[in-house]
Design a protein around this motif. Structure first.
Motif, mmCIF file in Angstrom:
data_model
loop_
_atom_site.group_PDB
_atom_site.id
_atom_site.type_symbol
_atom_site.label_atom_id
_atom_site.label_comp_id
_atom_site.label_asym_id
_atom_site.label_seq_id
_atom_site.Cartn_x
_atom_site.Cartn_y
_atom_site.Cartn_z
ATOM 1 N N ALA A 78 3.926 7.247 -1.828
ATOM 2 C CA ALA A 78 4.211 8.099 -2.973
ATOM 3 C C ALA A 78 3.483 7.635 -4.242
ATOM 4 O O ALA A 78 3.326 8.402 -5.184
ATOM 5 C CB ALA A 78 5.712 8.152 -3.233
ATOM 6 N N ASP A 79 3.035 6.367 -4.279
ATOM 7 C CA ASP A 79 2.340 5.826 -5.451
ATOM 8 C C ASP A 79 0.869 6.221 -5.506
ATOM 9 O O ASP A 79 0.228 6.081 -6.552
ATOM 10 C CB ASP A 79 2.437 4.297 -5.475
ATOM 11 N N ILE A 80 0.314 6.704 -4.406
ATOM 12 C CA ILE A 80 -1.113 7.052 -4.370
ATOM 13 C C ILE A 80 -1.386 8.167 -5.370
ATOM 14 O O ILE A 80 -0.742 9.212 -5.346
ATOM 15 C CB ILE A 80 -1.548 7.452 -2.946
ATOM 16 N N GLY A 81 -2.343 7.914 -6.254
ATOM 17 C CA GLY A 81 -2.706 8.879 -7.284
ATOM 18 C C GLY A 81 -1.821 8.848 -8.517
ATOM 19 O O GLY A 81 -2.122 9.494 -9.501
ATOM 20 N N LYS A 82 -0.732 8.098 -8.466
ATOM 21 C CA LYS A 82 0.200 8.033 -9.594
ATOM 22 C C LYS A 82 0.220 6.660 -10.256
ATOM 23 O O LYS A 82 0.478 6.552 -11.445
ATOM 24 C CB LYS A 82 1.608 8.397 -9.136
ATOM 25 N N PRO A 84 -1.876 2.927 -10.786
ATOM 26 C CA PRO A 84 -3.188 2.300 -10.605
ATOM 27 C C PRO A 84 -3.154 1.299 -9.444
ATOM 28 O O PRO A 84 -2.294 0.417 -9.422
ATOM 29 C CB PRO A 84 -3.447 1.574 -11.927
ATOM 30 N N PRO A 85 -4.061 1.440 -8.472
ATOM 31 C CA PRO A 85 -4.050 0.527 -7.329
ATOM 32 C C PRO A 85 -4.613 -0.845 -7.689
ATOM 33 O O PRO A 85 -5.364 -0.984 -8.652
ATOM 34 C CB PRO A 85 -4.939 1.228 -6.304
ATOM 35 N N LEU A 86 -4.244 -1.825 -6.910
ATOM 36 C CA LEU A 86 -4.815 -3.165 -7.021
ATOM 37 C C LEU A 86 -6.127 -3.168 -6.245
ATOM 38 O O LEU A 86 -6.151 -2.818 -5.060
ATOM 39 C CB LEU A 86 -3.865 -4.210 -6.438
ATOM 40 N N LYS A 87 -7.196 -3.558 -6.888
ATOM 41 C CA LYS A 87 -8.504 -3.585 -6.228
ATOM 42 C C LYS A 87 -8.575 -4.786 -5.284
ATOM 43 O O LYS A 87 -8.273 -5.905 -5.665
ATOM 44 C CB LYS A 87 -9.617 -3.671 -7.269
ATOM 45 N N VAL A 88 -8.997 -4.506 -4.048
ATOM 46 C CA VAL A 88 -9.157 -5.536 -3.026
ATOM 47 C C VAL A 88 -10.624 -5.540 -2.606
ATOM 48 O O VAL A 88 -11.215 -4.490 -2.377
ATOM 49 C CB VAL A 88 -8.262 -5.264 -1.800
#
Length: 139
Positions: A78-82, A84-88
């Motif tokens: 549910a967090d995708i697009g909402k 900010p992701p952690l860059k790996v």
């Protein structure tokens, strides 16, 4: 003579117990979530970390010539697009399961730049297994 036996046996049992406890403590490493890592980023930089998250498919970048992979992780689908992701960042051949909403477990270190540099990458695509289980098919 009998006292020596009991003392020696007790010392041996204590040493064995200490070895088992230390071995389990060093081998057990729990997973951090993306939000936990972000909250504790300053204290965890440069330390070995095991992280679990969901791959944001829109962030996947792969260079087949250099085997350089970048992608983002979030805590939940549910967090995708909402959020900010952690860059790996990972160096290696791109796994087939590196796709949107795949569950990832990465081990590595958090750099001072806020990027997670992974040494190992494990992926699981839950939708594939759920579909096979629902239809009853197996390969």
């Amino acid at each position: 003579m009998r006292a020596r036996f009991w003392v020696g046996g007790g010392l041996l049992a204590a040493a064995l117990g200490l070895l088992i406890v230390n071995g389990l403590r060093s081998a057990s490493q729990y997973y951090l979530t993306v939000s936990e890592l972000k909250a504790r980023a300053a204290s965890l930089q440069g330390r070995p970390i095991r992280l679990s998250g969901i791959v944001d498919g829109g962030t996947i970048r792969y260079d087949p010539e250099t085997l350089h992979i970048e992608f983002g992780l979030v805590d939940r689908v549910a967090d995708i697009g909402k959020v900010p992701p952690l860059k790996v960042v990972y160096q290696g051949v791109k796994p087939d399961l590196l796709q949107n909403e795949a569950q990832a477990i990465v081990e590595g270190t958090l750099g001072p730049d806020g990027v997670f540099y992974a040494r190992t990458l494990l992926l699981k695509c839950p939708t594939r297994y759920e579909e096979e289980a629902a239809t009853g098919s197996s390969r």
